[in-house]
Design an enzyme around this catalytic site. Structure first.
Site, short mmCIF file in Angstrom:
data_model
loop_
_atom_site.label_atom_id
_atom_site.label_comp_id
_atom_site.label_asym_id
_atom_site.label_seq_id
_atom_site.Cartn_x
_atom_site.Cartn_y
_atom_site.Cartn_z
N ASN A 11 0.87 -1.17 0.00
CA ASN A 11 0.00 0.00 0.00
C ASN A 11 0.91 1.23 0.00
OD1 ASN A 11 -1.80 2.05 0.51
ND2 ASN A 11 -2.37 1.34 2.56
N TRP A 12 1.05 1.83 -1.17
CA TRP A 12 1.98 2.96 -1.30
C TRP A 12 1.43 4.24 -0.65
CZ3 TRP A 12 4.13 2.89 -7.05
CH2 TRP A 12 4.77 1.65 -7.28
N LYS A 13 0.14 4.24 -0.35
CA LYS A 13 -0.50 5.43 0.22
C LYS A 13 -0.25 6.65 -0.70
CE LYS A 13 -0.29 3.28 4.69
NZ LYS A 13 -0.27 3.41 6.13
N HIS A 99 -9.68 1.38 4.54
CA HIS A 99 -8.45 1.56 5.31
C HIS A 99 -8.73 2.56 6.44
CE1 HIS A 99 -4.40 2.70 6.42
NE2 HIS A 99 -3.97 1.61 5.80
N GLU A 101 -7.11 4.93 7.53
CA GLU A 101 -6.81 6.33 7.18
C GLU A 101 -7.98 6.95 6.41
OE1 GLU A 101 -2.95 5.60 5.42
OE2 GLU A 101 -2.18 5.12 7.40
N GLU A 169 -5.76 -4.60 10.40
CA GLU A 169 -4.75 -3.57 10.60
C GLU A 169 -5.07 -2.80 11.89
OE1 GLU A 169 -2.66 -2.61 6.68
OE2 GLU A 169 -4.29 -1.19 6.94
N GLY A 175 2.18 2.39 10.74
CA GLY A 175 3.16 3.47 10.61
C GLY A 175 3.87 3.83 11.89
N SER A 215 3.04 -2.01 10.45
CA SER A 215 4.47 -2.12 10.75
C SER A 215 5.03 -3.51 10.47
CB SER A 215 4.76 -1.69 12.18
OG SER A 215 4.39 -0.33 12.36
P1 PGA Z 1 2.62 0.37 7.63
O1 PGA Z 1 1.17 0.57 6.96
O2 PGA Z 1 3.17 -0.94 7.09
O3 PGA Z 1 3.42 1.56 7.19
O4 PGA Z 1 2.41 0.30 9.10
C1 PGA Z 1 0.29 -0.49 6.76
C2 PGA Z 1 -1.00 0.01 6.14
O5 PGA Z 1 -1.52 1.04 6.60
O6 PGA Z 1 -1.53 -0.58 5.18
#
Ligand code: PGA
Length: 254
Positions: A11-13, A99, A101, A169, A175, A215
């Site tokens: 997931n490059w966000k 997600h 976010e 998640e 993150g 993470s």
């Molecule tokens: P992360 O993100 O590996 O940077 O913790 C995972 C995600 O939000 O999909």
């Protein structure tokens, strides 16, 4: 024993230029060409600005392409949004939905996510539906109830092992460099499978892949990916570094 082919999803966000996407995909394609491509499935989910560009690079290679969100409607007056059929038209196979976010930044509710998931199914995209508790919810002992509620609310009827992947998640692990402990991950993944079994039947629950995200790094991937109900990872930060993303994929148990 049900065969759930591990899925290693990046997931490059909101990261990446065309040049960065070129470098990352070129490195991954080179590595994939040297490996038995059947041991795991590898997926990249760039921002929508890069989907068309990455689609041309991955073509019919084993590297799969996904998007990070879609609108619930097929088309119409929704400025700035992108629909599931548009993503399918570009060559996407997958779309990440719900997600945390997006739940936080865009106020997406379980109802929104369910509608988007239905729209993904209509466009023949595989939906990667994300679930996860906040740190407060975990501290208050509510994790399993929160997850059950998100499954009840975010998943439409008609899910199958072919059209849906679940990503667990925990919000506090995303993150932060602080992945959930293996026993916490296994407990929640087994619970997710139980919830899926009671609503969609045992066969469906046994076939659906449940990814861990939060993470995941080369240093912890081997332990996490070896857990019985973990069928891959949804990887943010580490998916932007080809060597790290590849090292995670190579940690899939033989
Ligand atoms: P992360 O993100 O590996 O940077 O913790 C995972 C995600 O939000 O999909």
């Amino acid at each position: 024993m049900v065969d759930r082919r591990p899925l290693i999803a990046g997931n490059w966000k909101m990261n990446g230029t065309r040049a960065e996407a070129d470098a990352l995909c070129t490195a991954l394609l080179e590595k994939l060409a040297t490996r038995d491509a059947h041991r795991f499935e590898m997926l990249v989910c760039p921002p929508s600005t890069l989907c068309a560009h990455v689609a041309l690079m991955v073509g019919d290679t084993p590297l799969r392409l996904g998007a990070q969100d879609c609108h619930a409607r097929e088309k119409g007056s929704h400025t700035g949004d992108i629909s599931a059929p548009m993503l399918a038209d570009l060559g996407c196979d997958y779309v990440i939905l719900g997600h945390s976010e997006r739940r936080t930044d865009h106020g997406e509710s379980d109802d929104h996510i369910r509608a988007k998931t239905e729209s993904a199914f209509s466009a023949r995209l595989v939906a990667i539906v994300c679930l996860g508790e906040t740190e407060t919810e975990r501290d208050e002992g509510k994790t399993l109830n929160v997850i059950a509620g998100q499954i009840a609310g975010s998943l439409p009827d008609g899910i199958t092992a072919g059209n849906t992947v679940i990503a667990y998640e925990p919000v506090w692990a995303i993150g932060t460099g602080r992945a959930a402990a293996p026993e916490e991950v296994q407990e929640v993944h087994a619970h997710i499978r139980d919830c899926l079994a009671s609503r969609f039947g045992e066969d469906c629950a046994q076939g659906i892949r449940i990814l861990y995200g939060g993470s995941m790094k080369p240093a912890n991937a081997r332990t996490l990916l070896a857990l019985p109900d973990v069928d891959g990872g949804l990887i943010g930060g580490a998916s932007l570094i080809a060597d790290d993303f590849w090292a995670i994929a190579e940690s899939v148990p033989e």
